[in-house]
Design an enzyme around this catalytic site. Structure first.
Site: not given
Ligand code: CP
Ligand code: NVA
Length: 302
Positions: A103, A130, A133, A221, A261, A289
Site C-alpha cells: 500500500r 484500489h 477493494q 467513499d 469501502c 475483503r
C-alpha cells in the site's frame, strides 16, 4: 512465470469471474469450519506506507487461514523509508518472501517494485487504484444481486482510486457505471479512455441524482483520501452536495444496495441513517475483503 495483481485491467473477464466464484466458495468453507491450507510454509510481506485497518488485518488473517504467515513491514522501521532503492528492496525481499502486498502513494513505485520482484506483488491501494477493494465489492454485489452484467452501478463523490478501479471493472464486466463527481474531480482520464476503448458503458455526470437514478447499487467513499489531508476543508465545501442520504436513495431502485469501502465520515459523504439503514451492505462488504483476498492469495501464491 509469476503473476502480479496491480490493476483490474490486467485481469480478463474469466479471471475476475473465477476470483469472485472462488471467494464465495472459500467464504462458505470458512463458515462450515472446513480447514484449507494450501499456503503452508509460505510467507507474505506487507509494506504499508499509508494506514490500514481492513486491508492489513484481512490479508494477515487470510494468510494464516490458508496455512501461511504474513509479516507487516513499516517503511519507518525498514530501509525502504530511508531511501533504499525500490529495485534493491524488491530483489532482496523477494528472496525471502513468497508474495508481497504493497500500500503506497505512487502506482509507478508499485509497478517498479513488481518489475524487480521475483515473487507476486499485490496492490493494496495506491493514489490511483484500489483493485482488491473493488474485486471485493463485485463479490458482494454478486452475493446480493446474483448477476452483474445488467446492473446500473452509481458512484457518488470523488473521482479517486476507488472510482478508477470501478471504471476498469466496468470495462471487463459490462455493467453500466454512472459516476457523479464535480467537474474538477473526475476520474483519471487515461483509465477512462482505455475503458471506453474497451466498450465500457460509462456515464460521467455532475448531478448525484442523475447518477443515482434507477441504480441497483449506490457507492461512495471519503471526500479526502489518504494523502489529501491538507485539502480536507476545501473538499468538504466542494463535495457538500455529493452526500449519500435518504433523499438520494429515493432516486435509485427500491431494492438498491448501498456500499462504502470504509473508513466512512458519517455526516459527510454518507449519513448515519443510510449507513445503518436496511439497504446498507457495508459491513458484509468489509467482511468480504477476507474471503476475496484469500482467493487472490490462493491464485497468486498457491
Ligand atoms: N477499505 C480499506 O481499504 O480499508 P483500510 O484502509 O482500513 O485498509
Ligand atoms: N479513497 C480512500 C480509500 C480508503 C480505503 C483513500 O485512498 O484514502
Amino acid at each position: 512465470m509469476k503473476k502480479d495483481l496491480l490493476r483490474i485491467s490486467e485481469l480478463s473477464r474469466d479471471e475476475i469471474e473465477g476470483l469472485l466464484r472462488r471467494a464465495i466458495e472459500l467464504k462458505s468453507m470458512q463458515k462450515k469450519g472446513i480447514s484449507h491450507q494450501p499456503l503452508a510454509g509460505k510467507t507474505m510481506g506487507m509494506i504499508f506506507e499509508k494506514s490500514s485497518t481492513r486491508t492489513r488485518v484481512s490479508f494477515e488473517v487470510g494468510m494464516m487461514q490458508l496455512g501461511g504467515n504474513a509479516i507487516f513491514l513499516s517503511p519507518r522501521d525498514t530501509q525502504i523509508g530511508r531511501g533504499e532503492p525500490v529495485s534493491d528492496s524488491a530483489r532482496v525481499l523477494s528472496r525471502y518472501l513468497d508474495g508481497i502486498m504493497i500500500r503506497t502513494y505512487s502506482q509507478e513505485m508499485l509497478e517498479e517494485f513488481a518489475k524487480y520482484s521475483g515473487v507476486p506483488v499485490i496492490n493494496g491501494l495506491t493514489d490511483l487504484l484500489h483493485p482488491c477493494q473493488v474485486l471485493t465489492d463485485l463479490m458482494t454485489i454478486k452475493e446480493k444481486k446474483a448477476g452483474l452484467r445488467d446492473l446500473k452501478i452509481a458512484w457518488i463523490g470523488d473521482g479517486n482510486n476507488m472510482a478508477n478501479s470501478w471504471i476498469a471493472a466496468a470495462a471487463r464486466l459490462g455493467f453500466e457505471l454512472s459516476l457523479a463527481t464535480p467537474a474538477s474531480h473526475r476520474p483519471d482520464s487515461k483509465i477512462l479512455e482505455e475503458a471506453e476503448r474497451n466498450g465500457a458503458k460509462i456515464n460521467l455526470v455532475e448531478s448525484p441524482l442523475e447518477a443515482a437514478k434507477d441504480a441497483d447499487v449506490i457507492n461512495t467513499d471519503v471526500w479526502a483520501s489518504m494523502g489529501q489531508e491538507e485539502e480536507y476543508e476545501d473538499r468538504k465545501r466542494l463535495f457538500a452536495s455529493y452526500q449519500v442520504n435518504s433523499e438520494l436513495l429515493t432516486a435509485a431502485k427500491s431494492d438498491a444496495i448501498v456500499m462504502h469501502c470504509l473508513p466512512a465520515h458519517r455526516g459527510e459523504e454518507i449519513t448515519d441513517e443510510v449507513m445503518e439503514g436496511p439497504q446498507s451492505v457495508i459491513f458484509d462488504q468489509a467482511e468480504n475483503r477476507l474471503h476475496l483476498q484469500k482467493a487472490i492469495l490462493e491464485k497468486l501464491l498457491g
